[in-house]
Scaffold this active site. Structure first.
Site, PDB file in Angstrom:
ATOM      1  CG  HIS A  86      -0.587   0.287   2.495  1.00 44.17           C
ATOM      2  ND1 HIS A  86      -0.308  -0.683   3.427  1.00 44.17           N
ATOM      3  CD2 HIS A  86      -0.364   1.465   3.125  1.00 44.17           C
ATOM      4  CE1 HIS A  86       0.054  -0.123   4.557  1.00 44.17           C
ATOM      5  NE2 HIS A  86       0.030   1.187   4.408  1.00 44.17           N
ATOM      6  CG  ASP A 222       0.325  -4.089   2.776  1.00 48.39           C
ATOM      7  OD1 ASP A 222       0.894  -3.601   1.782  1.00 48.39           O
ATOM      8  OD2 ASP A 222      -0.493  -3.451   3.461  1.00 48.39           O
ATOM      9  CB  SER A 655       2.779   1.781   6.378  1.00 42.97           C
ATOM     10  OG  SER A 655       1.533   1.403   6.857  1.00 42.97           O
TER      11      SER A 655
HETATM   12  N1  ARG Z   1      -4.720   0.457   7.767  1.00 40.30           N
HETATM   13  C1  ARG Z   1      -3.461   0.530   7.101  1.00 40.30           C
HETATM   14  C2  ARG Z   1      -2.945   1.961   7.130  1.00 40.30           C
HETATM   15  O1  ARG Z   1      -3.461   2.761   7.858  1.00 40.30           O
HETATM   16  C3  ARG Z   1      -3.525   0.007   5.706  1.00 40.30           C
HETATM   17  C4  ARG Z   1      -4.226   0.872   4.713  1.00 40.30           C
HETATM   18  C5  ARG Z   1      -4.192   0.354   3.308  1.00 40.30           C
HETATM   19  N2  ARG Z   1      -5.065  -0.780   3.110  1.00 40.30           N
HETATM   20  C6  ARG Z   1      -6.387  -0.678   2.832  1.00 40.30           C
HETATM   21  N3  ARG Z   1      -7.103  -1.786   2.713  1.00 40.30           N
HETATM   22  N4  ARG Z   1      -6.993   0.468   2.675  1.00 40.30           N
HETATM   23  O2  ARG Z   1      -2.308   2.530   6.277  1.00 40.30           O
HETATM   24  N1  GLU Z   2      -1.230   1.361   7.651  1.00 41.86           N
HETATM   25  C1  GLU Z   2      -0.607   2.391   8.411  1.00 41.86           C
HETATM   26  C2  GLU Z   2       0.383   3.242   7.624  1.00 41.86           C
HETATM   27  O1  GLU Z   2       0.249   3.483   6.474  1.00 41.86           O
HETATM   28  C3  GLU Z   2       0.055   1.762   9.575  1.00 41.86           C
HETATM   29  C4  GLU Z   2      -0.997   1.362  10.476  1.00 41.86           C
HETATM   30  C5  GLU Z   2      -1.046   2.277  11.673  1.00 41.86           C
HETATM   31  O2  GLU Z   2      -1.652   3.347  11.613  1.00 41.86           O
HETATM   32  O3  GLU Z   2      -0.434   1.857  12.652  1.00 41.86           O
HETATM   33  O4  GLU Z   2       1.284   3.838   8.156  1.00 41.86           O
END
Ligand code: ARG
Ligand code: GLU
Length: 728
Positions: A86, A222, A655
């Site tokens: 991502h 991921d 991330s």
């Molecule tokens: N929750 C993770 C973050 O905050 C992953 C986001 C990307 N994945 C998704 N299914 N939207 O970045």
């Molecule tokens: N998916 C999040 C990011 O892009 C990390 C998840 C979180 O917020 O800890 O940094």
């Protein structure tokens, strides 16, 4: 094991006084003084100097700020970079066409010649971190006015930036820590040629998509691979075929030995933003004011989009990425509210404040300097609470959820440039805006946005009150017979903004004079101006001085906490700078009667498999490898590990951060947090807060067995630290 039980006991018995392993995002240069001992007691076999050193290669030389929004780590002597799928998403998308859909099918360079350039994408390394507090606060006195203080600090910071010791190709940034009580300088080097090397298909890299996002147990691969290129002198250079792979001072060896509950873990990266030291009244305001507001607004948009995406595959493609990004925050805030309530974060803060007040009252000098802080917060929040909720409602609705109004915001900037800065500034921004809008309108459905508009405006009128809806705004609804749908239909029919082709033609063909005149006669543009004006005069402007007062008080409160609780170890809130978090591999108890294990396996991918589903499809090749149990050296007793969780304190920006074992080897790749613990941005609780990582063995398995990109495995250094050190 012992340490785990102890930390669990502590978590239950001592809810706030002590910091327990797990909580904290620490500055790498202070580990020796603050953390080394505890890290070693948790099983770490390294020294602080192995993690951060300015004199020799250390772990920090393998940690990269990726594009300024994610983290990556260097995993070969040739600058190979590992980050999340991502995080690489934009780059992968940019190279995708209908014939070569790398998002859908994955991409694997078969040699360095096939790696793909991404102009604009950067990789930043940290050369050195320096405490510059004394220099930045030189000449600042307690009796200075706020303005005088800020201007002195700005001057001092400029001086530090100019005079700090660094090479020509290096940069320096100075940032405030502990709400302006300390300042650190970061000398950095930024590489500008970062190429895409490999990415799995979304059915692996984004497996589970929005349904599984923020959720454990998880089964997402991921990850994606990039490479840093440098000039022949190993220094930063503009993207060019003449560049060569960057030779790092350090790269991470990769452990094939896997993880077990209780194993030490370290997560190294660039966490974006946390607020761990707020007063209870501020947390209350977030949990009961701000978060519910943004959730209820996004609820509506997501509902309208979801329905349309399900009905029309073309809409699904167009809105997938926007949906994911809106849903990401929406889901996180729900977890945050839930977690704050479940851990009684407000009550816990109240008790902490009682203690604070008691200690302050015990010394006249403290009482004099700090006695007013908490009562003043209560007064300030009573005044700013409604204003901040109005701000949230305005920005969410007008600049985020209703797309035509968001476009109006960009256009207003264009109009202002024409009026105030002249034709050159106008043309410059217009060209950039046209380029952006061309992409935007490819994925835009006016009929869908019109439905969102009608629903959102109904909510805005109902909940926004006088602060956001005045007579000028209301008269527009009245003119449409007081019916939101009628209003929406008329507005979208009569405005240029929902009609991409026409708007772009106007911007490209007409002169500034004509553009401005046309826009000012446009009903959606005019509505935007009314909404913005009303918001600014009733909430935006009055908020500015109050926010400054809050910031100033927060600086004092932070300082007071550090002075009054002198035995407590404090870590600074995340601010996009390099940090170390550490904890252990561990499961958790999300609710009564449920225990989550720390590791998931490929069996779980198959359990979730829904043929043809856009979130839970599984590529045929992966199913075959699973059927044959063909895991190469990456499996464990005939099973393939996929993800694991730990008690490392992380946030957005982490991330792509590497998860590192007790000896400095790569064991995992951070990409998310578990839903029940997303309140760790405001109130970390070791019982519920877990970060989610891809098991590095799954990454290697996908590269080697699924993609058959053996040449990449060959440049890595695979090690067996547990086997080597058994019994030692
Ligand atoms: N929750 C993770 C973050 O905050 C992953 C986001 C990307 N994945 C998704 N299914 N939207 O970045
Ligand atoms: N998916 C999040 C990011 O892009 C990390 C998840 C979180 O917020 O800890 O940094």
């Amino acid at each position: 094991m012992k340490a785990r039980i102890l930390s669990l006991l502590l978590a239950i018995a001592l809810p706030f006084q002590l910091l327990i392993a797990g909580e904290g995002m620490w500055l790498p240069l202070l580990l020796k003084a603050l953390n080394e001992e505890e890290m070693q007691s948790l099983g770490m076999k390294m020294t602080a100097e192995d993690i951060y050193s300015v004199n020799r290669g250390s772990l920090k030389d393998a940690i990269v700020h990726f594009g300024g929004f994610c983290t990556a780590s260097i995993i070969s002597p040739n600058g190979l970079l590992l980050t999340n799928h991502h995080c690489g998403y934009g780059a992968i998308q940019d190279h995708s066409t209908l014939e070569h859909n790398y998002l859908e099918d994955g991409f694997w360079a078969r040699s360095r010649d096939e790696e793909l350039m991404n102009p604009g994408l950067t990789a930043t390394l940290i050369v050195r971190i320096e405490d510059v507090t004394d220099k930045v606060l030189r000449g600042v006195t307690a009796d200075m006015s706020r303005e005088a203080r800020q201007s002195r600090i700005d001057q001092n910071m400029a001086y530090v930036r100019e005079h700090i010791h660094k090479e020509d190709w290096q940069d320096v940034t100075v940032k405030p820590f502990f709400h302006g009580n300390q300042y650190f300088a970061f000398v950095t080097v930024t590489y500008r040629d970062v190429r895409l090397v490999g990415a799995p298909p979304s059915s692996i890299g984004k497996f589970g998509a929005d349904t599984d996002n923020w959720v454990w147990p998880r089964h997402t691969g991921d990850f994606s691979l990039f490479r840093i290129y440098a000039g022949p002198d190993n220094l930063p250079a503009d993207p060019s075929p003449d560049n060569v792979p960057y030779r790092p001072k350090h790269f991470l060896p990769i452990s094939l030995d896997g993880v077990e509950e209780g194993d030490f873990t370290l997560v190294f990266g660039f966490p974006g933003r946390t607020n761990e030291y707020l007063p209870a009244v501020a947390v209350d305001h977030i949990a009961n004011g701000i978060d519910p507001t943004r959730i209820e607004i996004r609820d509506l948009t997501l509902e309208v989009w979801d329905e349309a995406m399900r009905a029309d595959p073309q809409v699904k493609i167009q809105y997938a990425s926007k949906f994911a990004s809106l849903a990401n925050g929406w889901k996180k805030w729900q977890g945050e509210v839930l977690g704050l309530k479940k851990t009684d974060a407000i009550g816990k803060k109240r008790r902490y404040e009682e203690q604070f007040a008691e200690l302050v009252a015990s010394r006249p000098d403290w009482q004099e300097r700090y006695g007013h802080i908490l009562p003043t917060f209560e007064q300030l929040y009573a005044r700013v609470g409604p204003l901040k909720v109005a701000r949230t409602r305005y920005y969410e609705t007008v600049t985020r959820n209703i797309e035509a109004l968001r476009v109006a915001g960009y256009l207003r900037r264009l109009v202002n440039l024409w009026k105030n800065n002249g034709p050159e500034a106008y043309a410059d921004y217009r060209d950039r805006l046209v380029a952006y809008l061309e992409g935007f309108y490819r994925n835009y459905r006016p009929e869908l946005d019109q439905r969102v508009f009608a629903r959102q405006m109904a909510l805005y009128f109902e909940k926004g009150g006088e602060l956001l809806v005045d007579e000028a705004v209301r008269s527009r609804l009245t003119a449409a017979g007081n019916d939101f749908n009628t209003w929406a239909t008329a507005l979208y029919a009569g405005s240029l903004l929902p009609k991409g082709e026409h708007l772009l033609a106007l911007l490209q063909q007409a002169d500034g004079e004509k553009v401005v005149a046309t826009l000012e006669a446009d009903p959606a543009y005019a509505l935007f101006l009314d909404l913005e004006r009303r918001y600014q005069e009733s909430a935006g402007k009055p908020l500015e001085p109050l926010q400054k007062e809050i910031d100033e008080l927060m600086r004092l409160y932070m300082r007071a906490q550090m002075e009054v609780f002198a035995n407590k170890r404090f870590y600074p809130d995340a601010n996009g700078t390099m940090r170390v978090s550490y904890g252990q591999v561990e499961g958790y108890y999300p609710r009564d009667g449920v225990h989550y294990l720390a590791q998931t396996w490929l069996e779980g991918v198959m359990e979730k498999y829904v043929p043809g589903d856009y979130e839970f499809d599984v590529p045929e090749k992966l199913r075959q490898l699973y059927a044959r149990k063909d895991y190469g050296p990456y499996g464990e007793n005939g099973r393939m590990p996929v993800c694991f969780i730990g008690s490392n304190h992380t946030t957005g920006g982490n991330s792509g951060s590497p998860a590192i074992d007790a000896r400095g080897n790569l064991i995992g790749l951070n990409f998310d947090r578990a839903w029940e613990g997303t309140m760790s941005d405001l109130n970390y609780d070791i019982r519920l807060c877990r970060n989610i990582m891809v098991d590095i063995r799954y990454v290697l398995f996908i590269i080697d067995k699924f993609a058959e990109a053996h040449w990449l495995i060959e440049e890595m250094k695979l090690v067996h630290p547990k086997k080597e050190h058994r019994g030692k």
